[in-house]
Design a protein around this motif. Structure first.
Motif: not given
Ligand code: PLP
Length: 465
Positions: A294-309
């Motif tokens: 699929g078409k991918y975009a991310s704002p930084g180096i990480e992919g998935s990140r937790s909403g908790g932090l």
């Protein structure tokens, strides 16, 4: 306790995937015991830095919030629009504190991104400057200039991103970099430079205003490393301490990092990287539009990140507000200066530079690590430095309790006497980042690398059968 294989004797060792699961209660009981044991070390108020908040009620409050979003993957915003609120508002609060202009027209609007910590913010800043140089200039061998006191994370970022790092020496008395020497280190391939507000080692602030002028004259970026000071110096300035402007009020400052997981009093795992211009941030976004997944975009180096932090960091900030941060900053600054007075009362000790909440000291008469050895025996944990050998104390909330500074003065007096008695002997502690365990660093660089590699291996090893 066996430090090489911690807890093996008490709780055994998990050597492979257990065939059957354990009861949740037994796990919680075991970890509660371990956490309580480990917390006693810093709850004494005798550890430099690291436990910036130290308030269990605040931790419990953040944990409550964390719990509600820990399982959420914020890469999938359709399922968690709240993450957009948390992220946007954490960035907005940080930009406001750092006097950024968020009312500018869209292209030159100040913006930010949330990273995993100070090193993460520094890495993304270097990445942004490298990408900007790639697209806007013909620089093929980029370099980045830093005062040698700027954090080692800049060296690591440059190492990872294929950018040459150029170090500029500092004045040994003030610990500040000479702007003219920074200027001399810049050439046509320089993408940006850094000034610290404040640096990790000495807690001193580089001449940001002069560096900003140089950045403008030479057409390069200026990152201000506020990872340590970003969430406390602004309040110190308002309290009237001698803290020169270091943020977006200074022309030429293009990015500032400020760690929510230090004096922002969030949980470990977040920092804010702020940009004067949106285009600089957006230039390091990653896109791949033709991947089979699929078409991918991310704002930084990480992919998935937790909403908790994100949720916990947001909650920490809005629960404290300016008043809360200012109140703690006032006590931290006051405590730091009283602790420095105790150091100054010993003519054998010398405070390095002109620090505020984080200070470093050495001795021209004896090996300062003897002082540290004695302080360690009394439960203190300061951070070791080298060139010159010195130990530093980043004052945090666990130190602001009544009675602690008096204990500091007593234990320091005992430590100075100890250092006199043991002068000429080899001290037990040495300059290991983040602590002082590990022995004096008189061996060769290669030997130290082998020892440190072994140390890191052992941190991830199981006891032998
Ligand atoms: C001035 C400064 N910059 C960067 C960092 C790196 O931060 P982190 O350990 O969160 O990666 C630190 C850490 O203490 C620091 O003091």
């Amino acid at each position: 306790m066996n430090r090489t294989y911690p807890y093996a004797e008490t709780y055994g060792v998990v050597r492979g995937m257990p065939s059957q699961g354990r009861s949740r209660q037994s796990i919680v009981d075991e970890l509660t015991e371990i956490a309580a044991t480990e917390d006693t070390r810093w709850e004494s108020g005798r550890c430099s830095g690291t436990m910036y908040c130290g308030d269990h009620d605040h931790y419990a409050f953040m944990a409550q919030v964390y719990e509600r979003f820990a399982h959420v993957n914020i890469l999938q915003r359709d399922m968690c629009p709240s993450a957009t609120r948390f992220e946007g508002e954490i960035i907005a609060m940080t930009l406001d504190m750092l006097h950024a202009d968020t009312d500018a027209d869209l292209d030159s609007e100040a913006v930010g991104m949330i990273t995993t910590g100070g090193s993460g913010s520094i890495l993304h800043a270097v990445l942004a400057y490298r990408e900007q140089a790639r697209t806007e200039s013909d620089i093929t061998r980029p370099n980045f200039v830093k005062p040698e006191t700027a954090h080692v994370a800049f060296d690591k970022a440059c190492h990872l991103l294929g950018v040459e790092i150029r170090q500029v020496g500092v004045d040994p008395v003030t610990t500040k970099v000479d702007p003219a020497e920074m200027d001399a280190a810049i050439d046509d391939d320089t993408i940006a430079m850094v000034g610290s507000a404040c640096n990790y080692g000495y807690g001193t602030i580089d001449p940001i205003e002069q560096l900003g002028q140089i950045a403008l004259d030479r057409g390069i970026g200026l990152h201000v490393d506020g990872c340590l000071g970003g969430f406390i110096l602004p309040w110190g300035e308002q309290l009237g301490y001698d803290i020169p402007p270091f943020d977006f009020r200074v022309p030429g400052v293009t990015t500032v990092s400020a760690d929510t997981h230090k004096y922002g009093y969030g949980f470990k795992g977040t920092s804010v990287l702020t940009f004067r211009d949106k285009s600089l941030r957006n230039g390091q976004y990653f896109y791949m539009t033709d991947w089979t997944g699929g078409k991918y975009a991310s704002p930084g180096i990480e992919g998935s990140r937790s909403g908790g932090l994100l949720a916990a960091t947001w909650a920490a900030m809005v629960s404290l507000g300016r008043d809360g941060y200012m109140g703690y900053a006032r006590k931290i600054f006051e405590t730091a200066f009283v602790m420095q007075d105790a150091v100054k009362s010993h003519p054998e000790l010398r405070i390095i530079g002109d620090p505020t909440f984080c200070f470093s000291f050495t001795s021209d008469e004896f090996n300062i690590y003897h002082v540290n050895d004695s302080l360690s025996t009394n439960g203190w944990r300061l951070n070791g430095q080298q060139y010159p050998d010195a130990i530093h104390m980043a004052v945090t909330r666990p130190q602001i309790r009544p009675g602690l500074v008096e204990q500091w003065a007593d234990d320091l007096g005992e430590a100075v006497a100890y250092a006199h008695r043991h002068a000429g002997e080899k001290p037990l502690s040495g300059a290991i980042y983040g602590g002082v365990e590990g022995g004096p660093t008189v061996e060769s660089d290669e030997f130290i690398r082998v020892v440190m590699a072994d140390m890191m291996d052992r941190q991830q090893a199981l006891p032998p059968l």
